[in-house]
Enzyme design. Structure first.
Site, PDB file in Angstrom:
ATOM      1  N   HIS A 169       0.834  -1.212   0.000  1.00 45.44           N
ATOM      2  CA  HIS A 169       0.000   0.000   0.000  1.00 45.44           C
ATOM      3  C   HIS A 169       0.862   1.253   0.000  1.00 45.44           C
ATOM      4  O   HIS A 169       0.614   2.194  -0.774  1.00 45.44           O
ATOM      5  CB  HIS A 169      -0.917  -0.022   1.227  1.00 45.44           C
ATOM      6  N   GLU A 170       1.878   1.273   0.844  1.00 40.16           N
ATOM      7  CA  GLU A 170       2.743   2.456   0.924  1.00 40.16           C
ATOM      8  C   GLU A 170       3.603   2.605  -0.330  1.00 40.16           C
ATOM      9  O   GLU A 170       3.840   3.724  -0.795  1.00 40.16           O
ATOM     10  CB  GLU A 170       3.622   2.388   2.175  1.00 40.16           C
ATOM     11  N   HIS A 173       1.661   4.337  -2.999  1.00 41.68           N
ATOM     12  CA  HIS A 173       1.671   5.802  -2.896  1.00 41.68           C
ATOM     13  C   HIS A 173       2.904   6.383  -3.584  1.00 41.68           C
ATOM     14  O   HIS A 173       2.820   7.402  -4.271  1.00 41.68           O
ATOM     15  CB  HIS A 173       1.668   6.231  -1.427  1.00 41.68           C
ATOM     16  N   GLU A 263      -6.213   7.091  -1.038  1.00 37.89           N
ATOM     17  CA  GLU A 263      -6.233   5.848  -0.273  1.00 37.89           C
ATOM     18  C   GLU A 263      -6.923   4.731  -1.035  1.00 37.89           C
ATOM     19  O   GLU A 263      -6.483   3.579  -1.005  1.00 37.89           O
ATOM     20  CB  GLU A 263      -6.912   6.076   1.081  1.00 37.89           C
TER      21      GLU A 263
END
Length: 352
Positions: A169-170, A173, A263
């Site tokens: 997930h990070e 980003h 998100e």
């Protein structure tokens, strides 16, 4: 072949969310660049109307206006954005006490970051750890200063599969380039906040000085000048605080709206990278359950101005904090965690 395959899968599997995010990022970037110009020109307008009128009260012959070279202003604005891009990540990391860690300290974490970065053809970012019982994670970008940041509480709370999903997930980003945009987007809120604070203390100091009896034990001509200076400073300070508050509001609203959308894109990308939407859903579920039990002090220390960057929102906590922006006025920094979990569960069911 594996890298190319995963990259192709990412592009084909999530074109909608990524395209929407890119459009929003472009719009946000334009607004981030335009808001400082609007901020400066608003001050110039006030200076050339209210300011000139106030000066004319003392000297009617003083009527020349104020101006600024557009090229100089452009250089200043772009320079500020460049400085924020370069030093913003360092400031964020310092605000929460994040410490860069080497491979021998956290070998499994480093291995996960390296493997997933290679898998999506992303330059491997550094790894930093925050010593906090609050389970959370975020990423900051800045070229070679990109970092994936996790707390010790996160490492203790999640299993290996869940941790992999959070790291993915990070990394999403960083891959989507929204992490550095979030860093740059915080430039104007910071400037307007501190400008308003300075104006407040100028006003406060002025009235503290006026409260002194020695201020009024002067001649009549001195008193007249003092009254005039007091009026000028008061009006200028009030206008500065008002304009700063207006642009702070607009820039924070932009920041938080952008934070919400990114998100969803990162959740979906992480599910594609790991092939396990259920793992990220499980991680979010654990964080949502754990967050309300965390001590107020730990949550406030972890905030440090980085609230919008975290995987899970600190707003879900079970205490009312006056330090953070009220969600009665502004939207939450994150979409509802329950909705994110439901979307991931639906993705998992679609794969069956």
């Amino acid at each position: 072949m594996l890298v190319a395959s995963v990259s192709d899968t990412l592009e084909s599997a999530i074109p909608g969310p990524e395209r929407q995010l890119r459009i929003r990022m472009v719009v946000a970037l334009v607004l981030i660049a335009l808001l400082p110009f609007a901020f400066v020109y608003t001050f110039l307008f006030l200076a050339n109307t209210v300011g000139i009128a106030l000066i004319s009260l003392e000297d009617p012959r003083s009527s020349s206006g104020f101006g600024i070279d557009p090229i100089l202003l452009t250089v200043v604005v772009l320079g500020g954005i460049a400085i924020q891009y370069r030093y913003g990540p360092r400031a964020i990391l310092g605000s929460v006490g994040a410490r860069r860690v080497e491979r021998d300290e956290y070998p499994n974490l480093h291995a996960t970051v390296n493997r997933l970065s290679t898998q999506i053809d992303l330059p491997t970012p550094g790894v930093a750890v925050v010593h906090s019982n609050v389970p959370n994670a975020f990423a900051v970008d800045g070229g070679d200063r990109a970092r994936v940041v996790v707390t010790t509480g996160l490492l203790e709370t999640l299993d290996d599969e869940e941790l992999e999903a959070v790291v993915a997930h990070e990394l999403a980003h960083l891959r989507n380039r929204d992490a550095n945009l979030m860093t740059v987007a915080w430039l104007l809120p910071t400037i307007t906040y501190y400008l308003a604070v300075v104006a407040f203390y100028v006003l406060y100091g002025l009235f503290q000085a006026l409260g002194s009896t020695r201020t009024w034990t002067r001649g009549s001509s001195d008193k007249r000048g003092l009254v005039y200076a007091t009026v000028i400073i008061t009006i200028c300070a009030v206008l500065t605080m008002t304009v700063s508050a207006m642009f702070w509001f607009a820039s924070v609203l932009l920041y938080r709206v952008l934070s919400r959308h990114r998100e969803y894109a990162a959740d979906r990308a992480a599910a594609t990278i790991t092939g396990s939407p259920a793992a990220l859903a499980s991680a979010l579920e654990k964080l949502a359950e754990t967050m309300p039990d965390q001590p107020d002090e730990d949550l406030r220390e972890l905030d440090g101005g980085a609230e919008a960057l975290y995987l899970a929102p600190l707003e879900d906590r079970a205490f009312g904090s006056k330090e953070l922006v009220s969600t009665d006025i502004f939207p939450d920094t994150h979409p509802p965690t329950e909705e994110r979990i439901e979307r991931l569960r639906n993705l998992a069911r679609d794969e069956l």
